[in-house]
Design an enzyme around this catalytic site. Structure first.
Site, mmCIF file in Angstrom:
data_model
loop_
_atom_site.group_PDB
_atom_site.id
_atom_site.type_symbol
_atom_site.label_atom_id
_atom_site.label_comp_id
_atom_site.label_asym_id
_atom_site.label_seq_id
_atom_site.Cartn_x
_atom_site.Cartn_y
_atom_site.Cartn_z
ATOM 1 N N CYS A 2 0.841 -1.189 0.000
ATOM 2 C CA CYS A 2 0.000 0.000 0.000
ATOM 3 C C CYS A 2 0.881 1.247 0.000
ATOM 4 O O CYS A 2 1.853 1.340 0.740
ATOM 5 C CB CYS A 2 -0.945 0.081 1.187
ATOM 6 S SG CYS A 2 -2.086 -1.291 1.299
ATOM 7 N N ARG A 27 4.019 -0.092 -4.691
ATOM 8 C CA ARG A 27 3.782 -0.681 -3.368
ATOM 9 C C ARG A 27 2.485 -1.486 -3.303
ATOM 10 O O ARG A 27 2.216 -2.172 -2.308
ATOM 11 C CB ARG A 27 3.731 0.423 -2.304
ATOM 12 C CG ARG A 27 4.975 1.265 -2.242
ATOM 13 C CD ARG A 27 4.831 2.321 -1.179
ATOM 14 N NE ARG A 27 4.767 1.722 0.124
ATOM 15 C CZ ARG A 27 5.811 1.499 0.908
ATOM 16 N NH1 ARG A 27 7.009 1.844 0.515
ATOM 17 N NH2 ARG A 27 5.665 0.945 2.088
ATOM 18 N N TRP A 75 -2.665 -2.797 -1.705
ATOM 19 C CA TRP A 75 -2.361 -4.223 -1.864
ATOM 20 C C TRP A 75 -3.286 -4.917 -0.866
ATOM 21 O O TRP A 75 -3.117 -4.788 0.347
ATOM 22 C CB TRP A 75 -0.896 -4.503 -1.541
ATOM 23 C CG TRP A 75 -0.480 -5.916 -1.820
ATOM 24 C CD1 TRP A 75 -0.124 -6.449 -3.032
ATOM 25 C CD2 TRP A 75 -0.380 -6.996 -0.880
ATOM 26 N NE1 TRP A 75 0.196 -7.778 -2.885
ATOM 27 C CE2 TRP A 75 0.050 -8.144 -1.592
ATOM 28 C CE3 TRP A 75 -0.608 -7.110 0.493
ATOM 29 C CZ2 TRP A 75 0.259 -9.380 -0.979
ATOM 30 C CZ3 TRP A 75 -0.398 -8.340 1.109
ATOM 31 C CH2 TRP A 75 0.024 -9.458 0.365
ATOM 32 N N ASN A 101 -2.202 1.591 5.809
ATOM 33 C CA ASN A 101 -1.308 0.526 5.326
ATOM 34 C C ASN A 101 -1.012 -0.347 6.535
ATOM 35 O O ASN A 101 -0.672 0.166 7.597
ATOM 36 C CB ASN A 101 -0.015 1.158 4.789
ATOM 37 C CG ASN A 101 1.022 0.112 4.436
ATOM 38 O OD1 ASN A 101 0.689 -1.030 4.148
ATOM 39 N ND2 ASN A 101 2.283 0.500 4.461
ATOM 40 N N GLY A 102 -1.148 -1.662 6.409
ATOM 41 C CA GLY A 102 -0.862 -2.556 7.540
ATOM 42 C C GLY A 102 -2.050 -3.456 7.816
ATOM 43 O O GLY A 102 -2.919 -3.644 6.958
ATOM 44 N N GLU A 480 17.993 -17.394 -6.950
ATOM 45 C CA GLU A 480 17.580 -16.039 -7.321
ATOM 46 C C GLU A 480 17.041 -16.008 -8.753
ATOM 47 O O GLU A 480 16.033 -15.365 -9.038
ATOM 48 C CB GLU A 480 18.762 -15.074 -7.139
ATOM 49 C CG GLU A 480 18.518 -13.643 -7.574
ATOM 50 C CD GLU A 480 17.371 -12.940 -6.862
ATOM 51 O OE1 GLU A 480 16.833 -13.459 -5.874
ATOM 52 O OE2 GLU A 480 16.985 -11.847 -7.312
ATOM 53 N N LYS A 484 13.230 -14.855 -9.744
ATOM 54 C CA LYS A 484 12.938 -13.796 -10.716
ATOM 55 C C LYS A 484 11.977 -14.312 -11.788
ATOM 56 O O LYS A 484 11.043 -13.624 -12.176
ATOM 57 C CB LYS A 484 14.214 -13.290 -11.401
ATOM 58 C CG LYS A 484 15.134 -12.419 -10.595
ATOM 59 C CD LYS A 484 14.670 -10.999 -10.376
ATOM 60 C CE LYS A 484 13.955 -10.848 -9.075
ATOM 61 N NZ LYS A 484 14.724 -10.704 -7.883
ATOM 62 N N GLU A 487 8.352 -14.764 -10.386
ATOM 63 C CA GLU A 487 7.572 -13.554 -10.126
ATOM 64 C C GLU A 487 7.249 -12.768 -11.387
ATOM 65 O O GLU A 487 6.229 -12.082 -11.441
ATOM 66 C CB GLU A 487 8.218 -12.672 -9.044
ATOM 67 C CG GLU A 487 9.560 -12.110 -9.339
ATOM 68 C CD GLU A 487 10.106 -11.297 -8.157
ATOM 69 O OE1 GLU A 487 11.323 -11.269 -7.991
ATOM 70 O OE2 GLU A 487 9.325 -10.680 -7.422
ATOM 71 N N HIS A 503 18.936 -36.804 -6.042
ATOM 72 C CA HIS A 503 18.210 -37.258 -4.847
ATOM 73 C C HIS A 503 16.708 -37.048 -4.982
ATOM 74 O O HIS A 503 15.994 -37.099 -3.986
ATOM 75 C CB HIS A 503 18.764 -36.552 -3.606
ATOM 76 C CG HIS A 503 20.223 -36.833 -3.389
ATOM 77 N ND1 HIS A 503 20.691 -38.059 -2.982
ATOM 78 C CD2 HIS A 503 21.326 -36.057 -3.585
ATOM 79 C CE1 HIS A 503 22.014 -38.027 -2.908
ATOM 80 N NE2 HIS A 503 22.417 -36.818 -3.271
ATOM 81 N N LYS A 600 5.861 -4.214 -3.633
ATOM 82 C CA LYS A 600 7.192 -3.950 -3.095
ATOM 83 C C LYS A 600 7.016 -3.601 -1.632
ATOM 84 O O LYS A 600 6.012 -3.023 -1.253
ATOM 85 C CB LYS A 600 7.755 -2.737 -3.846
ATOM 86 C CG LYS A 600 9.220 -2.501 -3.627
ATOM 87 C CD LYS A 600 9.974 -2.880 -4.850
ATOM 88 C CE LYS A 600 11.457 -2.681 -4.682
ATOM 89 N NZ LYS A 600 12.196 -3.697 -5.442
HETATM 90 C C1 F6R Z 1 11.983 -10.301 -5.188
HETATM 91 C C2 F6R Z 1 11.897 -9.311 -4.131
HETATM 92 C C3 F6R Z 1 11.550 -9.776 -2.764
HETATM 93 C C4 F6R Z 1 12.286 -8.967 -1.701
HETATM 94 C C5 F6R Z 1 11.793 -9.345 -0.296
HETATM 95 C C6 F6R Z 1 12.550 -8.597 0.791
HETATM 96 O O1 F6R Z 1 12.347 -9.727 -6.410
HETATM 97 O O2 F6R Z 1 12.079 -8.151 -4.353
HETATM 98 O O3 F6R Z 1 11.773 -11.137 -2.607
HETATM 99 O O4 F6R Z 1 13.656 -9.201 -1.814
HETATM 100 O O5 F6R Z 1 10.428 -9.057 -0.197
HETATM 101 O O6 F6R Z 1 12.388 -7.226 0.644
HETATM 102 P P1 F6R Z 1 13.352 -6.213 1.385
HETATM 103 O O7 F6R Z 1 14.718 -6.374 0.808
HETATM 104 O O8 F6R Z 1 12.772 -4.864 1.127
HETATM 105 O O9 F6R Z 1 13.331 -6.588 2.840
#
Ligand code: F6R
Length: 605
Positions: A2, A27, A75, A101-102, A480, A484, A487, A503, A600
């Site tokens: 949010c 966000r 969100w 937000n929360g 990683e 990527k 997502e 395994h 985010k």
């Molecule tokens: C993936 C991504 C997330 C963040 C995770 C932690 O591309 O961005 O997996 O890495 O939510 O976020 P931060 O680093 O802000 O604590």
């Protein structure tokens, strides 16, 4: 999660509120809404719509003149992404508006109590309880919205950033925060509130930090910050070090692409003045010789950076390192002592899971040395020491440049600890520091050669699954790469340690399954082992895309990266993986910067 914005000042409020929402849409993008104070005492002007901000904007033909307002991009947690669940939420007179937000954990009992008192609810959200509670509290406090907010905050359980306006007092905005971000932007004859500074960066570079359980009461010319008992607190002002251009796409099709190409600079900026050792100001309060264990806590991409950090810290500083998923950590009630050094890694500095793990460790006596990209955010504020990464604002939801700078932070900490603990000689330190310093130009070289990946990626556009293999530090890189792809491409993707396949997971390999192999350098023992693992999957029909500093004969496709010290190789091998995920999202018609279901900065547990 949010985005929240508030504006009070000389401008017509719609423009800065909408601009703030555009910058904060990363966000959360399930719905968006705005409330403006128009005529004193009359109902507020409110517009809200399910879907992305564009849906709301398309309805904003005739908007009345106003000089204060609040906006929200959501969100969803409680209640689906519908018009009625969108924020702002209103009291029954339509004169008080609230955005949040929360998560309000006690909203069920609050709602029952408020309904019994005659309040009518129209949404399924936890937030709506707060606006009704605030409405009653305001009446009990003779119309003082700030006093009402303080009282309400005491009654709420959970995490929140709240902003409220009332039409009886145009120009006044009251905000509060607990475990969720809120910053104040100080302008000239205008003031701002927002989830992060990008919302108001084109108007002012002056920002104020707000602490836990603080309430801010502002109009265009004054800002008062208090605790929940009404005691006035001093302003903690700081200057924002980047400008509006950094938060814009700058000619790139997507923020993610721009951020991928910003990586050489982000890495270089994070290294400046640090390879010979960390500034004593950064590490003050941490005695690296008094610790007997390191615990890295993080989520998602940051967790993968932590996994790489484990290799470097264990080897260079000769101390054992656990890397823990922050969301699991405290529930295990792990053993933590005053000799434990905890390193939370977080781009946003607001990730609730990481914050809660940090607090658990702190309560049990650990020293906290965080790695963070966001000045003034909660995680660094609650840490004993902070190493800031200098990635600049990361707007795309999928993390790229922040990840590379987190890797760099891990190497810097490992080097510093190694030297402090006398486990690395001056010459060993210097050799490693030299190689680390060469990484910005090597990342640049990788970026110069990624073009063919576009066509290659399109070949696998209809694959149902993609596997990533790595060994040693190549394993976190594989994780990683898979994250990527999941997502961005909404595709099944998994990272495996090369030796682990036999395994069980090797059963996933079918004719034509694309497998990305992250190859250790030629000559290392692990190169041979990994080459054997590649043969094992190839023999079962996999198509191999090998990433490494030499061509692997058995690979169907080869992606060359420059050679570097083995521990540093994820800084280079992850870049093609980011590009593959980006291209796959485009090939599959997905939204690159705002992938479905994500947001985010995850400020709920
Ligand atoms: C993936 C991504 C997330 C963040 C995770 C932690 O591309 O961005 O997996 O890495 O939510 O976020 P931060 O680093 O802000 O604590």
């Amino acid at each position: 999660m949010c985005g929240i914005v508030g504006y009070t000042g000389k401008e017509s409020a719609l423009s800065p509120v909408l601009e703030g929402l555009r910058r904060l849409e990363y966000r959360g993008y399930d719905s968006a809404g705005i409330a403006l104070t128009v005529t004193q005492g009359a109902p507020l002007w409110v517009a809200k719509r399910a879907g992305k901000l564009g849906n709301l904007e398309s309805t904003l033909d005739v908007v009345p003149e106003s000089h204060s307002g609040i906006g929200h991009t959501r969100w969803a947690t409680h209640g689906g992404p519908t018009d009625s669940n969108a924020h702002p939420h209103l009291d029954n007179e339509g004169k008080l508006a609230l955005i949040h937000n929360g998560i309000i954990e006690n909203y069920v009992e609050l709602r029952a109590k408020l309904e019994a008192r005659g309040h009518t609810f129209i949404s399924e959200t936890d937030t709506e309880s707060v606006v009704h509670l605030l409405s009653d509290a305001r009446k009990a406090h003779a119309g003082d919205l700030a006093a009402a907010m303080r009282e309400v905050c005491k009654e709420l359980r959970g995490s929140f950033t709240l902003l409220a306006i009332h039409s009886d007092e145009p120009g006044r905005i009251v905000g509060a925060r607990r475990n969720s971000p809120l910053v104040v932007g100080v302008g000239d004859g205008e003031n701002f509130l927002a989830s992060d500074v990008s919302a108001f960066i084109s108007h002012t570079k002056r920002a104020l930090e707000l602490g836990q359980n603080e309430v801010v009461d502002m109009n265009a010319s004054a800002i008062i910050i208090t605790d929940l008992d009404g005691n006035v607190l001093p302003h903690k002002e700081y200057e924002i070090s980047w400008d509006a251009a950094a938060a814009e796409r700058g000619g790139y099709d997507h923020f993610m692409l721009k951020e991928i190409y910003e990586q050489p600079k982000a890495v270089a900026d994070t290294l400046i003045g640090r390879t010979e050792g960390l500034d004593p100001e950064i590490t003050a309060g941490i005695d690296f010789n008094a610790i007997d264990k390191v615990v890295i806590i993080a989520c998602g991409t940051a967790f993968h950076a932590g996994l790489v950090g484990k290799y470097a810290i264990e080897k260079w500083a000769d101390i054992s390192v656990d890397v823990e998923l922050a969301s699991e950590y405290r529930y295990r009630e792990p053993n933590v002592t005053s000799k434990t050094l905890v390193i939370p890694i977080s781009q946003s500095g607001e990730t609730m899971d990481t914050l809660m793990a940090l607090r658990y460790a702190k309560e049990h006596g650990a020293k906290i040395f965080s790695v963070c990209n966001t000045n003034g955010s909660t995680i660094p504020r609650e840490s004993d020491a902070v190493l800031y990464t200098h990635a600049g604002p990361e707007i795309a939801v999928a993390s790229t440049k922040a990840f590379l700078t987190q890797l760099i932070a891990m190497y810097l900490i490992a080097l510093h600890m190694g030297t402090e603990r006398k486990k690395l000689s001056a010459s060993e330190h210097a050799l490693l520091a030299d190689e680390i310093s060469s990484l910005p130009s090597k990342v640049e070289q990788v970026l110069e050669t990624v073009e063919p990946l576009r066509e290659l990626t399109r070949k696998f556009k209809d694959a149902t699954s993609m596997l990533f293999l790595g060994r040693h530090v190549g394993f976190p890189a594989a994780l990683e790469g898979a994250l990527k792809l999941k997502e961005l491409a909404y595709m099944h993707a998994e990272g495996f340690a090369g030796g682990e396949l036999k395994h069980g997971p090797i059963a996933l390999i079918d004719q034509g399954t694309p497998v990305i192999a992250i190859m250790p350098s030629v000559g290392s023992l692990l190169h041979e082992k990994m080459a054997s693992n590649v043969q094992e999957v190839k023999a079962r029909g996999a198509i191999i895309i090998a990433i490494g500093d030499a061509d692997l004969a058995s690979a169907d496709y080869k992606v060359r990266i420059p050679s570097t010290h083995e521990f540093l190789s994820p800084v280079l091998s992850v870049v093609p993986l980011q590009v593959i995920a980006y291209e796959m999202a485009i090939a599959r018609g997905n939204d690159v910067d705002q992938p479905r279901n994500l947001a985010k900065s995850v400020t709920v547990e």
